[in-house]
Enzyme design. Structure first.
Site, short mmCIF file in Angstrom:
data_model
loop_
_atom_site.label_atom_id
_atom_site.label_comp_id
_atom_site.label_asym_id
_atom_site.label_seq_id
_atom_site.Cartn_x
_atom_site.Cartn_y
_atom_site.Cartn_z
N GLY A 16 35.89 -21.96 -0.70
CA GLY A 16 34.53 -22.41 -0.41
C GLY A 16 34.15 -23.68 -1.14
NE ARG A 51 34.75 -23.10 -8.43
CZ ARG A 51 35.59 -23.23 -9.47
NH1 ARG A 51 35.15 -23.06 -10.69
NH2 ARG A 51 36.85 -23.56 -9.28
CE1 TYR A 74 41.76 -24.94 -14.61
CE2 TYR A 74 39.95 -23.47 -15.12
CZ TYR A 74 41.20 -23.68 -14.58
OH TYR A 74 41.87 -22.64 -13.98
CB CYS A 116 43.64 -18.51 -35.03
SG CYS A 116 42.96 -17.07 -35.82
N1 LLP Z 1 42.06 -19.60 -1.28
C1 LLP Z 1 43.13 -19.99 -2.00
C2 LLP Z 1 44.43 -20.03 -1.36
C3 LLP Z 1 42.95 -20.38 -3.34
O1 LLP Z 1 44.01 -20.78 -4.04
C4 LLP Z 1 41.67 -20.33 -3.93
C5 LLP Z 1 41.47 -20.73 -5.32
C6 LLP Z 1 40.58 -19.88 -3.14
C7 LLP Z 1 40.82 -19.54 -1.81
C8 LLP Z 1 39.18 -19.77 -3.67
O2 LLP Z 1 38.64 -21.00 -3.96
P1 LLP Z 1 37.10 -21.14 -4.39
O3 LLP Z 1 36.23 -20.75 -3.21
O4 LLP Z 1 36.86 -20.20 -5.52
O5 LLP Z 1 36.94 -22.55 -4.76
N2 LLP Z 1 40.61 -20.96 -12.24
C9 LLP Z 1 40.01 -22.15 -11.67
C10 LLP Z 1 39.94 -22.09 -10.18
C11 LLP Z 1 41.28 -21.87 -9.53
C12 LLP Z 1 41.18 -21.80 -8.03
C13 LLP Z 1 42.48 -21.39 -7.45
N3 LLP Z 1 42.43 -21.15 -6.05
C14 LLP Z 1 38.62 -22.36 -12.29
O6 LLP Z 1 38.25 -21.59 -13.18
O7 LLP Z 1 37.94 -23.32 -11.96
#
Ligand code: LLP
Length: 427
Positions: A244, A289, A329, A355
């Site tokens: 999204g 997200r 990040y 730590c």
């Molecule tokens: N589909 C696939 C194939 C994905 O790899 C991801 C996220 C999503 C959907 C969902 O994306 P969103 O709607 O949440 O943007 N840990 C990172 C974010 C990693 C996202 C990985 N893939 C953070 O904390 O920003």
């Protein structure tokens, strides 16, 4: 409507003061708003309905990796959501939460044979396949099981998502998907494999996109490919545009979900209209997200205020093991005191007890705070708890879901003894 707001100087989650949560469950604790989760999901569902997409016209597959608590998954499945998973573990979570495998799509570059077997045995909706070797493995396993595998190929459209490099996935140099130039050839292979049933096409160019232009550019490239495939007699029944839209962590605006979907559906409708008599194509989304991010906060207590020569530190009981986004990040999360004091603000780095110098949650924030105060780290509902670890033998935080004045503990705090219960000493 904001679901975390001040009333008489106290920060509330819906109608519940966060002070009550800390008293009842301790800290650090993740606090989610049920109303926010429902509202965020509805932004997608309402737009789909508004642009004439019923159940068969669009499917929202919530991306489990952003927040996989069973209560969150259960709530979303009640709203009608499908699920985007990236492991066998996530599939089992979805099923345990009451989700239906018939609305599950399985993404990821490294699916193991066991994960494929598990997903096939539950008859999931689709595998998003990311390479030719993966296609061959899936064909073989589907053959052994006597169950054709429904497949969509994840195409890497080589579009710059203009987001943090670690969460940008749609460029040539990324490990994800099948190169755009190799897409047709790969579909030709898939189409003749006896145990593969080609059903769709997908892409995911990255996460935390604040503008929908790159997503619409990726859509154009998928449309071109679908046309080329249809000319070869390879029918595509669904088009999955991936994750999204991003959320405005630092205030300001991101594109409203409804506006993004309006532009996306307009493009698709125009394309199908020009292809006279073309059958409708189902559209899929994999948002994470934008559904969970602003629906959660991390509640933490200040242990010490340390005034240094160069910097002041607010040392809190949450740490990088609870929320790794800042360390990983350089992510910015708003920090709000749960009780607003009328004392002068000072500038602090908010840090945890781990730590590592990378154990920080926020830097250079003006905060009017005292030792023992509670802080809320905002917009941590996505990729907060799911990325938490036990580093420093710290049990993971509790999670609660607020529904108005009702508070539900949806995951209890991990105790240290649970952390080493499955270890053993040889001899
Ligand atoms: N589909 C696939 C194939 C994905 O790899 C991801 C996220 C999503 C959907 C969902 O994306 P969103 O709607 O949440 O943007 N840990 C990172 C974010 C990693 C996202 C990985 N893939 C953070 O904390 O920003």
């Amino acid at each position: 409507m904001p679901h975390f707001s001040y009333e008489d100087g106290v920060l509330y989650a819906e109608h519940t003061p966060l002070t009550d949560i800390a008293e009842q469950f301790g800290t650090p604790t993740y606090v989610y708003s049920k109303a926010a989760l429902t509202e965020n999901y509805s932004a997608y569902a309402d737009a789909c309905r508004k642009y004439g997409r019923g159940e068969s016209g669009a499917l929202i597959c919530y991306s489990v990796k952003s927040n996989s608590n069973l209560a969150v998954l259960n709530l979303l499945q009640q709203c009608g959501s499908g699920f985007d998973i990236v492991s066998g573990g996530e599939l089992l979570r979805v099923l345990a939460a009451g989700g239906s495998a018939s609305k599950v799509i399985f993404s990821g570059v490294g699916k193991t044979a066991d994960e494929m077997r598990l997903a096939l045995s539950h008859n999931i909706l689709c595998f998003n396949v990311e390479s030719i070797p993966e296609l061959h493995r899936l064909n073989e396993i589907a053959g052994q099981m006597g169950k054709p595998a429904p497949v969509s190929l994840r195409i890497n459209p080589n579009v710059d998502a203009k987001t943090h490099p670690y969460i940008s996935t749609g460029l040539k140099e990324n490990k994800f998907g099948i190169a755009y130039e190799e897409a047709l050839a790969t579909y030709r292979i898939a189409a003749v494999l006896p145990h593969i049933r080609v059903v769709g096409i997908d892409c995911h160019i990255g996460s935390q996109l604040l503008d929908d232009a790159p997503l619409l550019e990726a859509l154009d490239k998928l449309i071109e490919l679908i046309d080329a495939l249809e000319q070869e007699g390879i029918a595509i029944h669904h088009l999955d545009i991936g994750g999204g839209i991003g959320i405005p962590y630092e205030g300001g605006d991101s594109v409203p979900v409804g506006d993004y979907l309006a532009r996306l559906f307009a493009k698709i409708d125009e394309w199908r209209r020009l292809k006279h008599g073309a059958s409708p194509i189902q559209v899929m989304f994999e948002p994470g997200r934008s559904i969970t991010g602003n629906a959660g906060v991390l509640l933490t207590e200040i242990q010490y205020l340390k005034h240094g020569a160069e910097k002041n530190f607010a040392i809190v009981d949450a740490a990088m093991n609870d929320l790794i986004r800042p360390a990983m990040y350089d992510a910015w999360h708003q920090v709000l005191p749960v009780i607003q004091h009328k004392i002068p603000a000072e500038t602090y780095d908010v840090v945890g007890p781990v730590c590592e110098s990378s154990d920080w949650l926020a830097r250079e924030r003006a905060l009017a705070i005292e030792q023992g105060d509670l802080l809320a780290i905002m917009s941590t509902g996505a990729y907060g708890m799911t990325m938490a670890s036990n580093y420093n033998t710290r049990g993971r935080a509790a999670e609660v879901m607020i529904d108005g004045v009702n508070v539900h503990l949806i995951r209890k705090r991990e105790s240290p003894s649970e952390l080493f219960a499955s270890e053993s000493i040889p001899g």
